[in-house]
Design a protein around this motif. Structure first.
Motif, mmCIF file in Angstrom:
data_model
loop_
_atom_site.group_PDB
_atom_site.id
_atom_site.type_symbol
_atom_site.label_atom_id
_atom_site.label_comp_id
_atom_site.label_asym_id
_atom_site.label_seq_id
_atom_site.Cartn_x
_atom_site.Cartn_y
_atom_site.Cartn_z
ATOM 1 N N ARG A 72 -17.688 22.203 12.064
ATOM 2 C CA ARG A 72 -17.074 20.872 12.063
ATOM 3 C C ARG A 72 -15.577 20.924 12.346
ATOM 4 O O ARG A 72 -14.948 19.889 12.570
ATOM 5 C CB ARG A 72 -17.319 20.174 10.727
ATOM 6 N N GLY A 73 -15.005 22.113 12.271
ATOM 7 C CA GLY A 73 -13.574 22.234 12.520
ATOM 8 C C GLY A 73 -12.728 21.565 11.470
ATOM 9 O O GLY A 73 -11.648 21.030 11.764
ATOM 10 N N GLU A 74 -13.190 21.592 10.206
ATOM 11 C CA GLU A 74 -12.430 20.958 9.133
ATOM 12 C C GLU A 74 -12.486 21.798 7.872
ATOM 13 O O GLU A 74 -13.426 22.567 7.661
ATOM 14 C CB GLU A 74 -12.951 19.551 8.843
ATOM 15 N N ALA A 75 -11.473 21.651 7.030
ATOM 16 C CA ALA A 75 -11.409 22.401 5.786
ATOM 17 C C ALA A 75 -12.350 21.790 4.759
ATOM 18 O O ALA A 75 -12.592 20.581 4.753
ATOM 19 C CB ALA A 75 -9.982 22.405 5.248
ATOM 20 N N ARG A 76 -12.877 22.630 3.856
ATOM 21 C CA ARG A 76 -13.755 22.128 2.807
ATOM 22 C C ARG A 76 -12.986 21.302 1.788
ATOM 23 O O ARG A 76 -13.511 20.353 1.219
ATOM 24 C CB ARG A 76 -14.464 23.299 2.117
ATOM 25 N N ARG A 116 -18.691 13.576 1.303
ATOM 26 C CA ARG A 116 -17.869 14.784 1.184
ATOM 27 C C ARG A 116 -18.681 15.928 0.572
ATOM 28 O O ARG A 116 -18.507 17.087 0.932
ATOM 29 C CB ARG A 116 -16.634 14.503 0.325
ATOM 30 N N ARG A 117 -19.558 15.597 -0.346
ATOM 31 C CA ARG A 117 -20.414 16.629 -0.921
ATOM 32 C C ARG A 117 -21.328 17.254 0.137
ATOM 33 O O ARG A 117 -21.699 18.423 0.043
ATOM 34 C CB ARG A 117 -21.266 16.044 -2.043
ATOM 35 N N GLY A 118 -21.717 16.461 1.117
ATOM 36 C CA GLY A 118 -22.521 17.016 2.197
ATOM 37 C C GLY A 118 -21.813 18.153 2.896
ATOM 38 O O GLY A 118 -22.432 19.161 3.279
ATOM 39 N N ARG A 119 -20.503 18.020 3.054
ATOM 40 C CA ARG A 119 -19.718 19.108 3.663
ATOM 41 C C ARG A 119 -19.768 20.353 2.771
ATOM 42 O O ARG A 119 -19.839 21.485 3.250
ATOM 43 C CB ARG A 119 -18.273 18.656 3.855
ATOM 44 N N TYR A 120 -19.706 20.131 1.470
ATOM 45 C CA TYR A 120 -19.746 21.246 0.519
ATOM 46 C C TYR A 120 -21.064 21.996 0.653
ATOM 47 O O TYR A 120 -21.110 23.234 0.664
ATOM 48 C CB TYR A 120 -19.583 20.709 -0.903
ATOM 49 N N VAL A 121 -22.156 21.247 0.764
ATOM 50 C CA VAL A 121 -23.474 21.860 0.929
ATOM 51 C C VAL A 121 -23.523 22.687 2.205
ATOM 52 O O VAL A 121 -24.008 23.833 2.211
ATOM 53 C CB VAL A 121 -24.565 20.779 0.946
#
Length: 303
Positions: free
Chosen positions: A205-209, A264-269
C-alpha cells in the motif's frame, strides 16, 4: 553462554536445567514486565467513568491460559502464558510471554542467525498488542525477546498505531523511547527509529502502519548492556502508554469514528499476516496459534 546443543536435550529430565543464569534472568524479566503491564492496564479499566461509552460495563480483567509446546522431535519444547482481556477500555489486549526451545526445521534454520551451523535454539520474550474500544485512544504494539542459537542476541521495540494521529501523543511516545535509547547509546534512537519506520511499512500500500517508535534486532555486543537496554525499553513503554490512554479515555466518539477505526485495523491485519516476522517465527516453531494471532483485532473492515 550456554551451549545451545544442551538446550532441550533428551537426556535432561527438565531441559531448563541446562539454561544459563543469563537466560533465566531474561525469562524472569519478561514475566515481571508482563505482570506490571497487566496490572497497569486493569487500573485503566477501572478509571473509565460515565458518560463515556461502555462505562456501564464491568471493568475488564485478564484471563490467563498456560500452553505447552512439543518440539518436532516429540520432546518437550517449552511453552508460555497467554493473557487476554476484553474490557470496556481495551476491546482486546493480549500480553503474552513464552520460552520455547528445540530444533529449527532445515528450511527455517537458514533464515535465523547461527542456526545454519546448529539448528537448536532457545527463545524467550514478551509480546503485547492492544486494540482499544475508543477510536480516539491509540492502539499499540510492544515486544522484546532474547534468542539463543550458536549466537545470542536481543531484539524488540514498540510502535504506536493511532486511528487519528495526535502530534503531542506521537512526540511524547517517541521521547520516552528516545530517553531509554540515549541512556545506553546516543546513536540508538535514530538508528532504531529508522529501522521501525522501514519495518512497519505496508509495502503493497506504500503507507506506514502507524506513527512509528523503535525496532531493533541482533543486539549482541555486550550481554549485560543489551539486557539492561531491553529492560529500559519495557519500562519506557510502561511509563508512557498508560499516560496516552488517560489523555483520551473520557473523550466521546461517534459511529463515524468507529468505522474509520475498523478500516485502519484492516491495515494492521494486512501487515501482521503478510510481513510480521514474529508471526512467522511463532508459526514456524510450532508455537501456540491462538497466542500468535492474538495480535489481530476483534473486528476490522475494508472499504
Amino acid at each position: 553462554m550456554t551451549d545451545v546443543a544442551d538446550l532441550g536435550a533428551a537426556s535432561d529430565a527438565d531441559p531448563r536445567t541446562a539454561w544459563s543464569e543469563r537466560q533465566r534472568r531474561a525469562e524472569a524479566w519478561f514475566q515481571e514486565l508482563r505482570d506490571q503491564i497487566c496490572a497497569a492496564f486493569e487500573e485503566l479499566e477501572d478509571e473509565l467513568a460515565p458518560p463515556q461509552q461502555h462505562a456501564d460495563r464491568p471493568a475488564g480483567r485478564f484471563d490467563y491460559k498456560v500452553w505447552d509446546r512439543t518440539d518436532d522431535s516429540g520432546a518437550p519444547g517449552g511453552g508460555g502464558r497467554m493473557g487476554l482481556m476484553r474490557g470496556r477500555v481495551f476491546e482486546k489486549v493480549g500480553v503474552n510471554t513464552s520460552t520455547v526451545y528445540g530444533t529449527f526445521s532445515p528450511e527455517f534454520a537458514k533464515q535465523i542467525p547461527g542456526a545454519a551451523e546448529n539448528p537448536q535454539f532457545w527463545a524467550s520474550g514478551i509480546s503485547l498488542v492492544a486494540h482499544m474500544q475508543s477510536p480516539l485512544v491509540p492502539a499499540v504494539h510492544m515486544n522484546t525477546r532474547h534468542i539463543v542459537t550458536s549466537k545470542s542476541w536481543f531484539g524488540g521495540g514498540a510502535d504506536l498505531n493511532p486511528m487519528y494521529p495526535v502530534d503531542a501523543d506521537t512526540a511524547d511516545f517517541h521521547a520516552a523511547l528516545q530517553r531509554a535509547c540515549d541512556a545506553h547509546n546516543p546513536a540508538y534512537y535514530e538508528k532504531f527509529k529508522a529501522w521501525c519506520d522501514d519495518y512497519f511499512m505496508i509495502k503493497h500500500r506504500g503507507e506506514a502502519r502507524g506513527v512509528g517508535g523503535i525496532f531493533y534486532d541482533y543486539l549482541e555486543e555486550d550481554w549485560d548492556a543489551d539486557f539492561a537496554f531491553t529492560q529500559d525499553v519495557g519500562r519506557a513503554f510502561l511509563e508512557i502508554y498508560p499516560q496516552l490512554v488517560r489523555r483520551h479515555l473520557q473523550e466521546p466518539w461517534t459511529e463515524e469514528n468507529r468505522q474509520h477505526q475498523l478500516f485502519r485495523r484492516g491495515r494492521y491485519v494486512e501487515f501482521n499476516l503478510i510481513y510480521d516476522r514474529g508471526t512467522t517465527f511463532g508459526l514456524k516453531t510450532g508455537g501456540n496459534v491462538e497466542a500468535i494471532l492474538m495480535s489481530l483485532p476483534p473486528q476490522a473492515a475494508w472499504p
